[in-house]
Design a protein around this motif. Structure first.
Motif, short mmCIF file in Angstrom:
data_model
loop_
_atom_site.label_atom_id
_atom_site.label_comp_id
_atom_site.label_asym_id
_atom_site.label_seq_id
_atom_site.Cartn_x
_atom_site.Cartn_y
_atom_site.Cartn_z
N GLU A 25 0.58 -1.34 0.17
CA GLU A 25 0.03 0.01 -0.23
C GLU A 25 0.97 1.22 0.01
OE1 GLU A 25 -0.71 -0.64 4.95
OE2 GLU A 25 -2.52 -0.02 3.61
N GLY A 26 0.40 2.25 -0.38
CA GLY A 26 0.97 3.70 -0.62
C GLY A 26 0.37 4.60 -1.42
N TYR A 27 0.66 5.84 -1.36
CA TYR A 27 0.05 6.77 -2.11
C TYR A 27 0.29 6.56 -3.76
CZ TYR A 27 -2.01 9.59 1.67
OH TYR A 27 -2.84 10.12 2.58
N LEU A 28 -0.89 6.54 -4.69
CA LEU A 28 -0.64 6.68 -5.76
C LEU A 28 -1.56 7.67 -6.57
CD1 LEU A 28 -0.63 2.82 -7.26
CD2 LEU A 28 1.51 4.53 -7.06
N GLU A 29 -1.20 8.35 -7.46
CA GLU A 29 -2.19 9.20 -8.34
C GLU A 29 -3.04 8.11 -9.30
OE1 GLU A 29 -0.45 12.70 -10.07
OE2 GLU A 29 0.54 13.50 -8.05
N LYS A 30 -4.11 8.53 -9.38
CA LYS A 30 -4.99 7.53 -10.40
C LYS A 30 -5.72 8.66 -11.14
CE LYS A 30 -9.12 4.73 -10.20
NZ LYS A 30 -9.73 5.66 -10.92
N ARG A 31 -6.04 8.20 -12.44
CA ARG A 31 -6.65 8.51 -13.48
C ARG A 31 -7.50 7.49 -14.20
NH1 ARG A 31 -5.23 12.88 -18.26
NH2 ARG A 31 -7.19 13.12 -19.23
N GLY A 32 -8.62 7.16 -13.96
CA GLY A 32 -9.45 6.10 -14.67
C GLY A 32 -10.01 6.60 -16.01
N PRO A 33 -10.54 5.63 -16.86
CA PRO A 33 -10.78 5.69 -18.46
C PRO A 33 -11.75 6.99 -18.42
CG PRO A 33 -11.49 3.58 -17.63
CD PRO A 33 -10.86 4.21 -16.39
N LYS A 34 -12.84 7.01 -17.55
CA LYS A 34 -13.47 8.13 -17.58
C LYS A 34 -13.27 9.54 -16.86
CE LYS A 34 -17.49 4.84 -18.46
NZ LYS A 34 -18.68 4.20 -17.82
N GLU A 35 -12.04 9.42 -16.16
CA GLU A 35 -11.96 10.51 -15.23
C GLU A 35 -10.93 11.48 -16.24
OE1 GLU A 35 -11.86 8.58 -11.00
OE2 GLU A 35 -10.04 8.40 -12.10
N LYS A 36 -11.41 13.08 -16.06
CA LYS A 36 -10.34 13.95 -16.61
C LYS A 36 -9.34 14.31 -15.95
CE LYS A 36 -14.85 15.86 -18.82
NZ LYS A 36 -15.73 17.27 -19.02
N ALA A 37 -9.15 14.38 -14.67
CA ALA A 37 -7.84 14.70 -13.77
C ALA A 37 -7.73 13.53 -12.80
CB ALA A 37 -8.19 15.92 -13.07
N SER A 38 -6.16 13.47 -12.58
CA SER A 38 -5.78 12.43 -11.70
C SER A 38 -6.13 12.98 -9.99
CB SER A 38 -4.24 12.58 -11.72
OG SER A 38 -4.03 11.96 -12.97
N ARG A 39 -6.16 12.01 -9.39
CA ARG A 39 -6.52 12.04 -7.83
C ARG A 39 -5.42 11.50 -7.13
NH1 ARG A 39 -11.92 9.46 -6.91
NH2 ARG A 39 -11.15 8.16 -8.63
N ARG A 40 -4.89 11.86 -6.04
CA ARG A 40 -3.98 11.33 -5.18
C ARG A 40 -4.77 10.58 -4.22
NH1 ARG A 40 -0.83 12.58 -0.42
NH2 ARG A 40 1.46 11.89 -0.62
N LEU A 41 -4.52 9.23 -4.31
CA LEU A 41 -5.22 8.16 -3.26
C LEU A 41 -4.32 7.22 -2.54
CD1 LEU A 41 -8.28 7.42 -5.66
CD2 LEU A 41 -8.49 8.80 -3.86
N TRP A 42 -5.06 6.90 -1.26
CA TRP A 42 -4.10 5.84 -0.66
C TRP A 42 -4.60 4.45 -1.31
CZ3 TRP A 42 -0.07 5.62 2.24
CH2 TRP A 42 0.28 4.46 3.07
N THR A 43 -3.68 3.90 -2.04
CA THR A 43 -3.94 2.68 -2.60
C THR A 43 -3.43 1.34 -2.19
OG1 THR A 43 -3.59 3.89 -4.75
CG2 THR A 43 -3.65 1.59 -5.08
N CYS A 44 -4.32 0.39 -2.01
CA CYS A 44 -3.95 -1.04 -1.23
C CYS A 44 -4.00 -2.01 -2.27
CB CYS A 44 -4.79 -1.04 -0.05
SG CYS A 44 -4.78 0.23 1.34
N LEU A 45 -3.17 -3.03 -2.35
CA LEU A 45 -3.13 -4.23 -3.11
C LEU A 45 -3.75 -5.32 -2.18
CD1 LEU A 45 -2.94 -5.84 -5.67
CD2 LEU A 45 -0.43 -6.04 -5.15
N CYS A 46 -4.98 -5.56 -2.23
CA CYS A 46 -5.74 -6.49 -1.36
C CYS A 46 -5.85 -7.60 -2.13
CB CYS A 46 -6.85 -6.05 -0.53
SG CYS A 46 -6.35 -4.65 0.71
#
Length: 361
Positions: A25-46
């Protein structure tokens, strides 16, 4: 290359305890296929999914990305103001998601964990330290064990297996929790709240979806009361007389923000059929020609009855036997009443008989 911290918790608590084991886990900036801008989110690989939280302390995730639809993972060499950032393009079956790690080292480690969980093998194409490779090997072993020992997902119960009382609202769908989330996300214009069976097959649940920098899902348990009706199991339980009232209560409590999910299933507009080609045996889908329906044959005109018309004796007997014996039935009166012509013939016969008898005497 120094090993990056994995930031793993000693033990999850709260709603996160219901998630699969967290491998990284850790912070990643994410931008999905339908998103116009990236978001900084705490991301967990569970387990075999990525869960995104607004921050590291949040108990509820705001988005989930199931890696079962994985297609490819490649580096993104584009640059912006943050020269240290390292980007990834995670391609899934339903689109691409762009991820940005803080630096190259973090990106390589994220790639290592993702490949390990997706392929269940330690990737050999990455430049990692022995300690990092050992971590990945442990993750592969844990994930293999988790998939072997986890309880098979039970098929969602049908509406008949749930002891429902009263009329079922049209927003009821016999789907699982995950399927409900997918339905609401794929059809946002059809509503954002649906009723579904609970996991135990005896209760129900309401799944809702709202947008807050991405999809936010919530699930509410609905149980039957022994004295009748239902109750929404929240901090202050909401009693309801029937399932329609359950939906109405949630609409009212949210000032109309939640609306029932009503998906119109399409119907075929043409009649199609499959037939085999006589020459090569290939089966082809055909569309039946659309032609107007044939007109119904016109009924023969009804034959009217006339006091002067004669009908054969058999026909009169048939009609007489099929007509009810009501004295008010005009058809019966018409058939049984003697016509004037019949009366005249009878009188002539009587007169001839009388003359014949007189002559014989």
């Amino acid at each position: 290359m120094a090993a990056a911290p994995t930031r793993q918790r000693p033990g999850p608590a709260g709603p996160r305890a219901q998630l699969p084991p967290c491998y990284y886990e850790g912070y990643l900036e994410k931008r999905g296929p339908k998103e116009k801008a990236s978001r900084r989110l705490w991301t967990c690989l569970c387990g075999n999914s990525l869960y995104f939280f607004n921050n590291a302390k949040d108990a509820h995730y705001v988005e989930k990305l199931d890696l079962g639809g994985f297609v490819s993972l490649k580096d993104d060499c584009s640059r912006d103001r943050n020269l240290e950032a390292a980007r990834l393009i995670l391609r899934m079956k339903d689109g691409e998601t762009k991820l940005t790690a803080p630096n190259l080292e973090s990106r390589e480690l994220w790639k290592g964990f993702l490949y390990s969980v997706i392929d269940l093998n330690v990737p050999s194409c990455l430049t990692l330290l022995p300690g990092q490779l050992q971590m990945l090997k442990e993750v592969v072993d844990k994930e293999r064990s988790r998939r072997r020992t986890r309880t098979p997902t039970r098929a969602p119960p049908s509406p008949l297996s749930v002891p429902l009382v009263g009329e079922i609202p049209p927003c009821f769908r016999p789907v699982s929790r995950t399927e409900a989330e997918v339905l609401l996300e794929r059809h946002p214009d059809c509503g954002n709240m649906l009723l579904r069976p609970g996991r135990d097959g005896c209760s129900l649940a309401v799944t809702t979806r709202q947008d807050l920098n991405g999809s936010v899902f919530r699930h509410y348990r609905v149980t039957q009361r022994d004295q009748g009706g239902y109750v929404i199991d929240v901090e202050n339980p909401i009693p309801c007389a029937d399932l329609h009232e359950v939906i109405d209560a949630l609409v009212e409590k949210t000032a109309g923000t939640l609306q029932p999910f009503l998906l119109e299933e399409p119907y075929e507009e043409n009649i199609t059929y499959v037939s085999a080609n006589d020459e090569n045996g290939e089966r082809i889908l055909h569309t039946a020609p659309s032609s107007p329906l044939p007109k119904a044959p016109a009924l023969p005109p009804k034959q009217g009855f006339s006091p002067l018309s004669r009908s054969p004796a058999p026909d009169r007997r048939i009609l007489t036997s099929s007509v009810p014996a009501s004295p008010t039935n005009p058809m019966r009166r018409l058939i049984l009443s003697p016509s004037p012509l019949t009366q005249t013939l009878n009188e002539e016969l009587k007169m001839k008989l009388q003359k014949r008898r007189a002559s014989q005497e």
